[in-house]
Design an enzyme around this catalytic site. Structure first.
Site, PDB file in Angstrom:
ATOM      1  N   PRO A  96      -4.064  -0.837   3.229  1.00  0.00           N
ATOM      2  CA  PRO A  96      -3.275   0.100   3.682  1.00  0.00           C
ATOM      3  C   PRO A  96      -3.025   0.845   2.162  1.00  0.00           C
ATOM      4  O   PRO A  96      -3.686   0.820   0.818  1.00  0.00           O
ATOM      5  CB  PRO A  96      -1.482  -0.646   3.291  1.00  0.00           C
ATOM      6  CG  PRO A  96      -1.752  -1.421   3.405  1.00  0.00           C
ATOM      7  CD  PRO A  96      -3.969  -2.168   3.354  1.00  0.00           C
ATOM      8  N   GLY A 100       0.424   0.112  -3.161  1.00  0.00           N
ATOM      9  CA  GLY A 100       0.316  -1.174  -4.106  1.00  0.00           C
ATOM     10  C   GLY A 100      -0.879  -2.000  -3.586  1.00  0.00           C
ATOM     11  O   GLY A 100      -0.791  -3.234  -4.976  1.00  0.00           O
ATOM     12  N   LEU A 101      -2.035  -2.306  -3.069  1.00  0.00           N
ATOM     13  CA  LEU A 101      -3.030  -3.228  -3.053  1.00  0.00           C
ATOM     14  C   LEU A 101      -4.019  -2.772  -3.371  1.00  0.00           C
ATOM     15  O   LEU A 101      -5.457  -3.019  -3.058  1.00  0.00           O
ATOM     16  CB  LEU A 101      -2.455  -3.901  -1.246  1.00  0.00           C
ATOM     17  CG  LEU A 101      -1.539  -4.033  -1.293  1.00  0.00           C
ATOM     18  CD1 LEU A 101      -1.545  -4.905   0.514  1.00  0.00           C
ATOM     19  CD2 LEU A 101      -1.187  -4.959  -1.290  1.00  0.00           C
ATOM     20  N   GLY A 102      -3.781  -1.915  -4.148  1.00  0.00           N
ATOM     21  CA  GLY A 102      -5.136  -1.547  -4.784  1.00  0.00           C
ATOM     22  C   GLY A 102      -6.332  -0.279  -3.520  1.00  0.00           C
ATOM     23  O   GLY A 102      -7.747  -0.581  -4.718  1.00  0.00           O
ATOM     24  N   SER A 103      -5.867   0.411  -2.727  1.00  0.00           N
ATOM     25  CA  SER A 103      -6.888   0.379  -2.141  1.00  0.00           C
ATOM     26  C   SER A 103      -7.829   1.983  -2.420  1.00  0.00           C
ATOM     27  O   SER A 103      -8.586   2.000  -1.978  1.00  0.00           O
ATOM     28  CB  SER A 103      -5.962   1.366  -0.668  1.00  0.00           C
ATOM     29  OG  SER A 103      -5.547   2.639  -0.858  1.00  0.00           O
ATOM     30  N   ALA A 105      -8.623   2.118  -6.256  1.00  0.00           N
ATOM     31  CA  ALA A 105      -9.686   1.296  -6.595  1.00  0.00           C
ATOM     32  C   ALA A 105     -11.020   0.983  -6.216  1.00  0.00           C
ATOM     33  O   ALA A 105     -11.321   0.619  -5.965  1.00  0.00           O
ATOM     34  CB  ALA A 105      -8.648   0.127  -7.479  1.00  0.00           C
ATOM     35  N   ALA A 106     -10.406   0.282  -4.883  1.00  0.00           N
ATOM     36  CA  ALA A 106     -11.395  -0.414  -3.910  1.00  0.00           C
ATOM     37  C   ALA A 106     -12.753   0.430  -3.071  1.00  0.00           C
ATOM     38  O   ALA A 106     -13.200   0.187  -3.109  1.00  0.00           O
ATOM     39  CB  ALA A 106     -10.803  -1.087  -2.913  1.00  0.00           C
ATOM     40  N   ASP A 149      -6.106  -2.529 -11.961  1.00  0.00           N
ATOM     41  CA  ASP A 149      -6.757  -2.526 -10.234  1.00  0.00           C
ATOM     42  C   ASP A 149      -8.769  -2.294 -10.449  1.00  0.00           C
ATOM     43  O   ASP A 149      -9.017  -3.162 -10.096  1.00  0.00           O
ATOM     44  CB  ASP A 149      -6.507  -1.299  -9.751  1.00  0.00           C
ATOM     45  CG  ASP A 149      -5.176  -1.350  -9.310  1.00  0.00           C
ATOM     46  OD1 ASP A 149      -4.378  -2.117  -9.777  1.00  0.00           O
ATOM     47  OD2 ASP A 149      -4.092  -0.519  -8.553  1.00  0.00           O
TER      48      ASP A 149
HETATM   49  O1  PMV Z   1       0.714  -0.064  -7.271  1.00  0.00           O
HETATM   50  P1  PMV Z   1      -0.871  -0.620  -7.463  1.00  0.00           P
HETATM   51  O2  PMV Z   1      -1.667  -0.903  -6.681  1.00  0.00           O
HETATM   52  O3  PMV Z   1      -2.087   1.142  -7.777  1.00  0.00           O
HETATM   53  O4  PMV Z   1      -0.683  -1.089  -9.309  1.00  0.00           O
HETATM   54  C1  PMV Z   1      -0.098  -0.065  -9.902  1.00  0.00           C
HETATM   55  C2  PMV Z   1      -0.055  -1.334 -11.227  1.00  0.00           C
HETATM   56  C3  PMV Z   1       1.141  -0.428 -12.198  1.00  0.00           C
HETATM   57  O5  PMV Z   1       1.047  -1.115 -13.434  1.00  0.00           O
HETATM   58  C4  PMV Z   1       1.887  -0.410 -11.867  1.00  0.00           C
HETATM   59  C5  PMV Z   1      -0.155   1.071 -13.129  1.00  0.00           C
HETATM   60  C6  PMV Z   1      -0.921  -0.106 -13.875  1.00  0.00           C
HETATM   61  O6  PMV Z   1      -2.049   1.171 -14.249  1.00  0.00           O
HETATM   62  O7  PMV Z   1      -1.265  -1.150 -13.934  1.00  0.00           O
END
Ligand code: PMV
Length: 324
Positions: A96, A100-103, A105-106, A149
């Protein structure tokens, strides 16, 4: 044709505080992945197709911060290539977006892998190199990413991570008992850059309060690492819920996430928290597995709004962390 993939990720402990030098623990979510396909094209130019992002354009017409175009331009510069051949690059993702699941970066890591391999640069493709290149792109999209990430997505293994200079600390650690996690989507999308920027503004306005919250997260991560190493699953769960309370104090939770956490705990989860930047995205809950049950069927991503289901609906996937 060259194809490569990269996994999603969850942050088990320590999001946000990790940006300020506290440790965090993250794990790959290998059941959901981003995929990049690179093919030679008969037409001139580099065509970028990303149906999930609504993209179908030539690289020359793409905005500087376009997710896929930025990767192609960065890789060309990083590998000192004066010219790229005519290509079609197609990107798809089961992860998704803005959840918040790293889409992000993936997708970046998958494009880097597929493009580098297609261009005969496979010798560059160590996990460390993919992580470093992905981090450069994360900086374009996120401003001040901690680096967690790109690390967990590129190495595809659980990490205990500390952001530090000159290089981040990434440590493997022993896991005495597997952790079984349920991942549930609020259905609310959220921008990591906005939420991280908002936390920074609050930290600047109230450094004493926010430094204390971040230090509290750091203590939870240290205790969680010990609990994971000792196989104390109940304690891992309690610490997750404590971490969620501190994330609420940072104002990065929201009603939907709090409802999912409450529902998970009421249903008997050992602990639950938001995962990632918050204000939407996904909740993770530590659940007890049943003997003989397969990992994936026990833990389920629930798309859409609100509820939790161990059966899942469409597009289900799950995570069971058997860390070594
Ligand atoms: O929302 P995501 O999956 O990109 O995770 C962010 C994690 C944070 O700690 C909020 C930001 C970071 O760069 O570590």
């Amino acid at each position: 044709m060259t194809t490569a993939t990269a996994p999603g990720k969850i942050i088990l402990f320590g999001e946000h505080a990790v940006v300020y030098g506290q440790p965090a623990i993250a794990a790959p979510l290998s059941q959901v992945r981003a995929t990049a396909v690179v093919e030679n094209s008969p037409a001139p130019g580099i065509r970028l197709i990303a149906p999930d992002l609504g993209t179908d354009m030539l690289l020359d017409h793409a905005a500087p911060d376009d997710a896929v175009a930025a990767v192609v331009r960065h890789l060309q510069a990083a590998a000192s290539l004066t010219q790229l051949p005519d290509l079609t690059i197609t990107v798809s993702s089961q992860i998704p977006i803005a959840g918040g699941l790293g889409s992000g970066a993936a997708i970046t890591a998958a494009v880097i892998r597929a493009l580098a391999a297609h261009l005969g640069l496979a010798h560059l493709l160590s996990a460390a190199w993919v992580s470093d290149q992905t981090y450069e792109i994360e900086k374009i999209h996120h401003g001040t990413p901690s680096g967690i990430d790109n690390t967990v997505v590129a190495y595809e293994r659980p990490v205990y991570f500390v952001r530090q200079q000159p290089c981040n600390r990434v440590e493997p650690f022993a896991v005495a008992r597997p952790l079984r996690l349920l991942v549930a989507d609020t259905g609310v999308s959220s921008s990591t850059k906005i939420v991280v920027g908002d936390v920074r503004r609050q930290w600047q306005a109230n450094p004493t309060v926010f430094d204390a919250i971040f230090a509290g997260c750091g203590r939870i991560v240290a205790a969680a690492r010990q609990a994971v190493e000792a196989g104390d699953v109940e304690k891992v769960g309690r610490l997750m819920t404590e971490n969620h309370t501190l994330l609420q104090q940072m104002t990065v939770s929201c009603a939907e996430l709090d409802d999912l956490v409450a529902a998970a705990l009421a249903a008997g989860a050992l602990g639950a928290k938001l995962s990632g930047a918050g204000r939407g995205g996904n909740m993770i809950a530590l659940v007890e597995g049943e003997e003989g049950e397969t990992a994936v069927s026990a833990s389920t991503i629930v798309p859409g709004k609100g509820g939790i289901s161990s059966q899942g609906t469409n597009g289900t996937a799950g995570v069971s962390l058997n860390w070594h």
